[in-house]
Design a protein around this motif. Structure first.
Motif, short mmCIF file in Angstrom:
data_model
loop_
_atom_site.label_atom_id
_atom_site.label_comp_id
_atom_site.label_asym_id
_atom_site.label_seq_id
_atom_site.Cartn_x
_atom_site.Cartn_y
_atom_site.Cartn_z
N GLY A 139 87.84 128.66 98.15
CA GLY A 139 87.81 129.26 99.48
C GLY A 139 87.70 128.22 100.57
O GLY A 139 88.37 128.32 101.62
N GLY A 140 86.88 127.20 100.36
CA GLY A 140 86.74 126.14 101.35
C GLY A 140 88.01 125.35 101.53
O GLY A 140 88.40 125.02 102.67
N PRO A 169 77.35 127.60 101.94
CA PRO A 169 76.68 126.92 103.07
C PRO A 169 77.08 125.47 103.26
O PRO A 169 77.25 125.02 104.40
N THR A 170 77.26 124.72 102.18
CA THR A 170 77.62 123.30 102.33
C THR A 170 79.02 123.16 102.93
O THR A 170 79.26 122.25 103.73
N ILE A 171 79.94 124.05 102.57
CA ILE A 171 81.29 124.01 103.12
C ILE A 171 81.26 124.40 104.60
O ILE A 171 81.94 123.79 105.43
N VAL A 172 80.45 125.40 104.93
CA VAL A 172 80.33 125.81 106.33
C VAL A 172 79.80 124.67 107.17
O VAL A 172 80.31 124.40 108.28
N HIS A 173 78.80 123.98 106.67
CA HIS A 173 78.23 122.85 107.40
C HIS A 173 79.30 121.77 107.64
O HIS A 173 79.39 121.21 108.74
N HIS A 174 80.11 121.50 106.62
CA HIS A 174 81.19 120.51 106.77
C HIS A 174 82.21 120.96 107.81
O HIS A 174 82.64 120.16 108.66
N LEU A 234 73.68 142.20 118.27
CA LEU A 234 74.42 141.56 117.19
C LEU A 234 74.09 142.09 115.81
O LEU A 234 74.98 142.42 115.04
N GLY A 235 72.81 142.08 115.47
CA GLY A 235 72.44 142.44 114.12
C GLY A 235 73.07 141.52 113.10
O GLY A 235 73.47 141.93 112.01
N ILE A 236 73.17 140.22 113.46
CA ILE A 236 73.85 139.25 112.60
C ILE A 236 72.86 138.22 112.12
O ILE A 236 71.71 138.19 112.53
N GLU A 237 73.32 137.36 111.22
CA GLU A 237 72.46 136.32 110.68
C GLU A 237 71.99 135.40 111.79
O GLU A 237 72.75 135.02 112.67
N THR A 238 70.73 135.00 111.75
CA THR A 238 70.18 134.12 112.77
C THR A 238 69.79 132.78 112.19
O THR A 238 68.85 132.13 112.63
N LEU A 239 70.49 132.37 111.14
CA LEU A 239 70.19 131.09 110.50
C LEU A 239 70.63 129.95 111.40
O LEU A 239 71.54 130.08 112.20
N THR A 240 70.02 128.79 111.23
CA THR A 240 70.46 127.61 111.96
C THR A 240 71.76 127.13 111.34
O THR A 240 72.13 127.52 110.23
N ALA A 241 72.45 126.25 112.05
CA ALA A 241 73.74 125.76 111.55
C ALA A 241 73.58 125.06 110.21
O ALA A 241 74.44 125.11 109.36
N GLU A 242 72.41 124.35 110.02
CA GLU A 242 72.22 123.60 108.79
C GLU A 242 72.11 124.54 107.60
O GLU A 242 72.36 124.14 106.45
N HIS A 243 71.74 125.80 107.84
CA HIS A 243 71.56 126.73 106.74
C HIS A 243 72.54 127.90 106.83
O HIS A 243 72.40 128.87 106.12
N ALA A 244 73.52 127.81 107.76
CA ALA A 244 74.44 128.93 107.94
C ALA A 244 75.33 129.13 106.72
O ALA A 244 75.66 128.19 106.03
#
Length: 244
Positions: A139-140, A169-174, A234-244
Motif C-alpha cells: 500500500g505504501g 504509521p511508519t509509512i505515513v510518517h515517511h 471532526l470526530g477524527i483521530e487526534t494522534l500526533t504526526a509521529e504516531h499518525a
C-alpha cells in the motif's frame, strides 16, 4: 500575491438529487492548506470538482473555480492537468498489470523539473521495484507511485485526497516528510485528510468541512489543542504526526 493560486467561490455540487457541496468558498496561495473532516462530508467531491472528474451523467457542479486567475470549472480533466494541477486520488487508482516504470513513463515530463529520474530519487523504494506491477506493490509503495505519477505532470498545485488512508504509521510518517520537502521546494498543496495528525503536520492553515460546507477555518496549533472543536466538528483521530 495579486491572484490566489486557487479560488473556489460558491461551489454547489449534486449527485442526482443529493446536494453534496453547499456554497463552498476558499482561496489557496503558496502555503499548504488542509481540508479536514469525517467521511461523507464532501471532501472527495471537492477534489473531483476541482480537477474536472465530477461525473457528468449523474453529477453537476455550479459556481466558480479559478486557477491562477483563470476559470477552470467545466474544463476537461486533461486540460486542467495541463494547466498545472496534479491529483493524487483516494485509493491510488493504479493499473494492476502495468509496472512501476510503465506507470511513470506514460507521463514522463522530459525536460521539465520532474522526470522519472527525479521520482526514483524521491522514492528509492520505487526504483528497486521498477519492474513490479501495480498489483505487486505494498500500500505504501502504491501511494508513492500515485504521488510520483502526479509529480510527473509538473504541477503548480498538488491535490491529495486521503494519502494516509490504509497505511502503516511508519509509512505515513515517511510520506509526511516527503510532503514537507515538496512544500519547501515551493509546490502549492491542497491536502484532504481525515487524520488530524497528518493534516496539521503538513499545513498550518486548516479548513474544517462538515455536511458539504466549510464550517471553520483555523490553524494547526489551534485545532490540535482544541479538543472540543475536534469532537464537535471532526470526530477524527487526534494522534500526533509521529504516531499518525
Amino acid at each position: 500575491m495579486s491572484e490566489p493560486i486557487l479560488a473556489a467561490e460558491g461551489l454547489d455540487a449534486y449527485y442526482e438529487s443529493a446536494h453534496i457541496l453547499q456554497g463552498v468558498s476558499f482561496e489557496l496561495g503558496d502555503e499548504p492548506v488542509a481540508v479536514v473532516g469525517r467521511n461523507g462530508m464532501g471532501k472527495t467531491t471537492l477534489c473531483t470538482s476541482i480537477v474536472g472528474l465530477m461525473p457528468s451523467v449523474h453529477g453537476t457542479v455550479h459556481g466558480s473555480i479559478r486557477f491562477l486567475g483563470k476559470e477552470i470549472l467545466g474544463r476537461s480533466p486533461e486540460s486542467i492537468a495541463r494547466a498545472g494541477i496534479g491529483y493524487v486520488p483516494q485509493g491510488r487508482r493504479l493499473f494492476p498489470s502495468l509496472s512501476v516504470d510503465e506507470h511513470l513513463r506514460m507521463v514522463n515530463g522530459h525536460g521539465k523539473a520532474w522526470g522519472t529520474k527525479q521520482v526514483y530519487e524521491l522514492f528509492p523504494q520505487l526504483a528497486e521495484r521498477r519492474d513490479n506491477s501495480g498489483a505487486q506493490l505494498s500500500g505504501g509503495e502504491q501511494q508513492m507511485l500515485a504521488i510520483g505519477r502526479a509529480l510527473l505532470t509538473n504541477p503548480k498545485l498538488l491535490i491529495m485526497d486521503e494519502p494516509s488512508e490504509g497505511l502503516a504509521p511508519t509509512i505515513v510518517h515517511h510520506l509526511v516528510e516527503v510532503f514537507q520537502h515538496l512544500a519547501e521546494t515551493g509546490l502549492s498543496m491542497l491536502l484532504v485528510e481525515q487524520k488530524l495528525g497528518v493534516a496539521t503536520a503538513l499545513a498550518d492553515r486548516q479548513l474544517v468541512m462538515v455536511g458539504g460546507q466549510i464550517v471553520a477555518e483555523t490553524t494547526a496549533k489551534q485545532l490540535s489543542e482544541d479538543r472540543e472543536m475536534q469532537q464537535r466538528y471532526l470526530g477524527i483521530e487526534t494522534l500526533t504526526a509521529e504516531h499518525a
